[in-house]
Design a protein around this motif. Structure first.
Motif, PDB file in Angstrom:
ATOM      1  N   TRP A 224     -13.674  -1.625   3.979  1.00  0.00           N
ATOM      2  CA  TRP A 224     -13.674  -1.350   2.529  1.00  0.00           C
ATOM      3  C   TRP A 224     -12.299  -0.857   2.097  1.00  0.00           C
ATOM      4  O   TRP A 224     -11.688  -1.393   1.165  1.00  0.00           O
ATOM      5  CB  TRP A 224     -14.756  -0.307   2.207  1.00  0.00           C
ATOM      6  CG  TRP A 224     -14.714   0.151   0.787  1.00  0.00           C
ATOM      7  CD1 TRP A 224     -14.078   1.266   0.307  1.00  0.00           C
ATOM      8  CD2 TRP A 224     -15.303  -0.506  -0.350  1.00  0.00           C
ATOM      9  NE1 TRP A 224     -14.247   1.342  -1.055  1.00  0.00           N
ATOM     10  CE2 TRP A 224     -14.986   0.277  -1.481  1.00  0.00           C
ATOM     11  CE3 TRP A 224     -16.058  -1.669  -0.509  1.00  0.00           C
ATOM     12  CZ2 TRP A 224     -15.401  -0.077  -2.773  1.00  0.00           C
ATOM     13  CZ3 TRP A 224     -16.470  -2.020  -1.794  1.00  0.00           C
ATOM     14  CH2 TRP A 224     -16.145  -1.232  -2.915  1.00  0.00           C
ATOM     15  N   ASP A 225     -11.786   0.163   2.801  1.00  0.00           N
ATOM     16  CA  ASP A 225     -10.534   0.812   2.404  1.00  0.00           C
ATOM     17  C   ASP A 225      -9.352  -0.165   2.464  1.00  0.00           C
ATOM     18  O   ASP A 225      -8.496  -0.162   1.585  1.00  0.00           O
ATOM     19  CB  ASP A 225     -10.234   2.014   3.317  1.00  0.00           C
ATOM     20  CG  ASP A 225     -11.210   3.163   3.084  1.00  0.00           C
ATOM     21  OD1 ASP A 225     -11.903   3.162   2.037  1.00  0.00           O
ATOM     22  OD2 ASP A 225     -11.299   4.054   3.952  1.00  0.00           O
TER      23      ASP A 225
ATOM     24  N   THR B 185       0.826  -1.209   0.000  1.00  0.00           N
ATOM     25  CA  THR B 185       0.000   0.000   0.000  1.00  0.00           C
ATOM     26  C   THR B 185       0.868   1.270   0.000  1.00  0.00           C
ATOM     27  O   THR B 185       0.342   2.372  -0.092  1.00  0.00           O
ATOM     28  CB  THR B 185      -0.949   0.054   1.231  1.00  0.00           C
ATOM     29  OG1 THR B 185      -0.174   0.181   2.424  1.00  0.00           O
ATOM     30  CG2 THR B 185      -1.810  -1.185   1.309  1.00  0.00           C
ATOM     31  N   ASP B 186       2.164   1.099   0.109  1.00  0.00           N
ATOM     32  CA  ASP B 186       3.096   2.232   0.170  1.00  0.00           C
ATOM     33  C   ASP B 186       3.738   2.423  -1.210  1.00  0.00           C
ATOM     34  O   ASP B 186       4.658   1.697  -1.593  1.00  0.00           O
ATOM     35  CB  ASP B 186       4.144   1.932   1.257  1.00  0.00           C
ATOM     36  CG  ASP B 186       5.100   3.096   1.485  1.00  0.00           C
ATOM     37  OD1 ASP B 186       5.266   3.942   0.587  1.00  0.00           O
ATOM     38  OD2 ASP B 186       5.698   3.132   2.581  1.00  0.00           O
ATOM     39  N   PHE B 187       3.250   3.407  -1.938  1.00  0.00           N
ATOM     40  CA  PHE B 187       3.706   3.637  -3.319  1.00  0.00           C
ATOM     41  C   PHE B 187       5.208   3.892  -3.379  1.00  0.00           C
ATOM     42  O   PHE B 187       5.916   3.319  -4.214  1.00  0.00           O
ATOM     43  CB  PHE B 187       2.932   4.829  -3.912  1.00  0.00           C
ATOM     44  CG  PHE B 187       3.266   5.128  -5.337  1.00  0.00           C
ATOM     45  CD1 PHE B 187       2.855   4.288  -6.371  1.00  0.00           C
ATOM     46  CD2 PHE B 187       3.986   6.276  -5.669  1.00  0.00           C
ATOM     47  CE1 PHE B 187       3.161   4.571  -7.691  1.00  0.00           C
ATOM     48  CE2 PHE B 187       4.299   6.565  -6.995  1.00  0.00           C
ATOM     49  CZ  PHE B 187       3.875   5.712  -8.007  1.00  0.00           C
ATOM     50  N   ALA B 188       5.694   4.735  -2.468  1.00  0.00           N
ATOM     51  CA  ALA B 188       7.122   5.079  -2.484  1.00  0.00           C
ATOM     52  C   ALA B 188       7.986   3.851  -2.156  1.00  0.00           C
ATOM     53  O   ALA B 188       9.032   3.640  -2.770  1.00  0.00           O
ATOM     54  CB  ALA B 188       7.404   6.203  -1.489  1.00  0.00           C
TER      55      ALA B 188
ATOM     56  N   GLY C 132      -5.107  -1.345  -4.892  1.00  0.00           N
ATOM     57  CA  GLY C 132      -4.097  -0.283  -4.833  1.00  0.00           C
ATOM     58  C   GLY C 132      -2.695  -0.867  -4.925  1.00  0.00           C
ATOM     59  O   GLY C 132      -1.816  -0.301  -5.584  1.00  0.00           O
ATOM     60  N   GLY C 133      -2.475  -2.011  -4.283  1.00  0.00           N
ATOM     61  CA  GLY C 133      -1.156  -2.648  -4.310  1.00  0.00           C
ATOM     62  C   GLY C 133      -0.747  -3.046  -5.719  1.00  0.00           C
ATOM     63  O   GLY C 133       0.437  -3.001  -6.073  1.00  0.00           O
TER      64      GLY C 133
ATOM     65  N   ASN D  66     -16.419  -5.795  -0.773  1.00  0.00           N
ATOM     66  CA  ASN D  66     -15.105  -5.147  -0.903  1.00  0.00           C
ATOM     67  C   ASN D  66     -14.146  -6.015  -1.728  1.00  0.00           C
ATOM     68  O   ASN D  66     -13.536  -5.559  -2.698  1.00  0.00           O
ATOM     69  CB  ASN D  66     -14.533  -4.817   0.484  1.00  0.00           C
ATOM     70  CG  ASN D  66     -14.594  -5.983   1.471  1.00  0.00           C
ATOM     71  OD1 ASN D  66     -15.009  -7.100   1.124  1.00  0.00           O
ATOM     72  ND2 ASN D  66     -14.181  -5.730   2.711  1.00  0.00           N
ATOM     73  N   TYR D  67     -14.045  -7.274  -1.348  1.00  0.00           N
ATOM     74  CA  TYR D  67     -13.094  -8.195  -1.989  1.00  0.00           C
ATOM     75  C   TYR D  67     -13.490  -8.465  -3.440  1.00  0.00           C
ATOM     76  O   TYR D  67     -12.651  -8.449  -4.349  1.00  0.00           O
ATOM     77  CB  TYR D  67     -13.073  -9.486  -1.175  1.00  0.00           C
ATOM     78  CG  TYR D  67     -12.072 -10.529  -1.567  1.00  0.00           C
ATOM     79  CD1 TYR D  67     -10.780 -10.517  -1.028  1.00  0.00           C
ATOM     80  CD2 TYR D  67     -12.405 -11.562  -2.430  1.00  0.00           C
ATOM     81  CE1 TYR D  67      -9.862 -11.504  -1.353  1.00  0.00           C
ATOM     82  CE2 TYR D  67     -11.499 -12.549  -2.767  1.00  0.00           C
ATOM     83  CZ  TYR D  67     -10.217 -12.525  -2.220  1.00  0.00           C
ATOM     84  OH  TYR D  67      -9.317 -13.509  -2.552  1.00  0.00           O
TER      85      TYR D  67
END
Ligand code: CAA
Length: 248
Positions: A106-107, A64-67, A115-116, A153-154
Motif C-alpha cells: 500500500w505505502d 518519493t524524496d521531497f528534498a 506522493g511523488g 492501492n493503485y
C-alpha cells in the motif's frame, strides 16, 4: 510570433510511457529533462539510445524524496530558467487483492504514484505561477476511474491524482497554469506485460478496439495538453483507453 522554447520535466521519464512522452515533447520543440531512478544502468542506456539525437537530458530522481525533488527543480531553474511543462508519469504497481495486501504494498504505491505528484508539483508550481505560464499533466489510469481487481492501492492513488488535478487547476487557473490528467488504458509497456498472460488476454478481450495501446498514443494526448494553445483546457481528464471505459 514564434512559439518560445519551453522546458519540460517528465517524472518516470525513462519508463514505458515516460520515454514516449519525452520523445513527443521533444519533437514538439521543447527541451526535455527525464527524471527517473538511475539504479538500473541497462534501463538508462536503453533510454539514451531511444532518445538519441533529441534534446532530452536524464536526471536521476526518486520522486518519493521531497528534498531531492526540490533540489532538482532548483538546479533546472538555474540551468534552464525554470520549468514550463511538468508531466507526472512516475508510477509503480504492487498488485494484490486487498485481503493479501500488506502495508508495504500500500505505502509503496501511494508514495510513488500520489506522493511523488505532490513532491514534484509542490516545487514546480511556484515558478510557473510567478512566470505566469505552466502546463501540468498527471498520468492517471483507467483503473483510477473504474477500479481494478487486485489494485486497491493503485486505483486509490490514480483516482487521487485526478482529485489533485482538479483542486490545483482551480488554484492556479488565473496564473496561466493548466493542470490536467491523462488516463491511459492498457498499453504495451513492461508494467502491463508483467500481468500474467491469461489475465492480460482477458483484459484485452474487453477493449473495444481489440488491442493494447501504444505508448506513443498516450504521448500524443500529453503533448496536446502541454501545448501553448491548450490554455483553455484545465481540470480535465483525457481518457486514452481504446474504449475500455466510456463516460462523459
Ligand atoms: N474479477 C473477478 N474475479 C477475479 C478477477 C477479476 N478481474 N481476477 C481473478 N478473479 C478471481 C479468480 O478467479 C479467483 O477466484 P477463485 O478464488 O474462485 O479461484 C480469485 O479471484 C483470486 O484470484 P487470483 O487467483 O488471480 O488471485 P491472486 O492473488 O493469485 O492474483 C492478482 C491477484 C495478482 C491481482 C491478479 O489477479 C492480477 O495480476 N490481476 C491483474 C491486475 C491488473 O490488471 N493490473 C494492472 C497492471 S497494469 C496497470 O496498472 C497499468 C494501467 O494503469 C492500466
Amino acid at each position: 510570433m514564434a512559439t518560445p522554447r519551453r522546458t519540460a520535466l517528465v517524472s518516470g521519464g525513462i519508463g514505458g510511457l515516460g520515454t514516449a512522452i519525452c520523445i513527443a515533447l521533444a519533437e514538439a520543440g521543447n527541451r526535455v529533462v527525464a527524471a527517473d531512478l538511475d539504479g538500473n544502468a541497462e534501463r538508462v542506456a536503453a533510454f539514451r539510445q531511444a532518445t538519441d539525437g533529441l534534446d532530452i537530458a536524464f536526471a536521476p530522481l526518486d520522486v518519493t524524496d521531497f528534498a531531492a525533488c526540490g533540489a532538482l527543480v532548483q538546479a533546472l531553474q538555474a540551468s534552464h530558467g525554470g520549468i514550463d511543462i511538468l508531466v507526472n508519469a512516475a508510477g509503480i504497481t504492487r498488485d494484490s487483492t486487498l485481503r493479501k495486501m500488506d502495508p508495504t504494498q500500500w505505502d509503496a504505491v501511494l508514495a510513488v504514484n500520489l506522493g511523488g505528484v505532490f513532491n514534484l508539483t509542490r516545487h514546480v508550481v511556484e515558478g510557473m505561477a510567478a512566470r505566469g505560464y505552466g502546463r501540468i499533466v498527471n498520468i492517471s489510469s483507467v483503473n483510477g476511474q473504474t477500479g481494478q481487481f487486485g489494485q486497491a492501492n493503485y486505483s486509490a492513488a490514480k483516482a487521487g491524482m485526478h482529485g489533485f488535478t482538479m483542486a490545483l487547476a482551480r488554484e492556479v487557473a488565473r496564473k496561466g497554469v493548466t493542470v490536467n490528467s491523462v488516463s491511459p488504458g492498457y498499453c504495451e509497456t513492461a508494467l502491463v506485460m508483467a500481468i500474467p498472460q491469461p489475465i492480460r488476454d482477458g483484459i484485452v478481450a474487453q477493449v473495444p478496439v481489440g488491442r493494447l495501446g501504444q505508448p506513443r498514443e498516450i504521448a500524443r494526448a500529453v503533448a496536446f495538453l502541454a501545448a501553448e494553445d491548450a490554455g483553455f483546457i484545465t481540470g480535465a481528464n483525457l481518457p486514452v483507453n481504446g474504449g475500455l471505459f466510456m463516460a462523459f
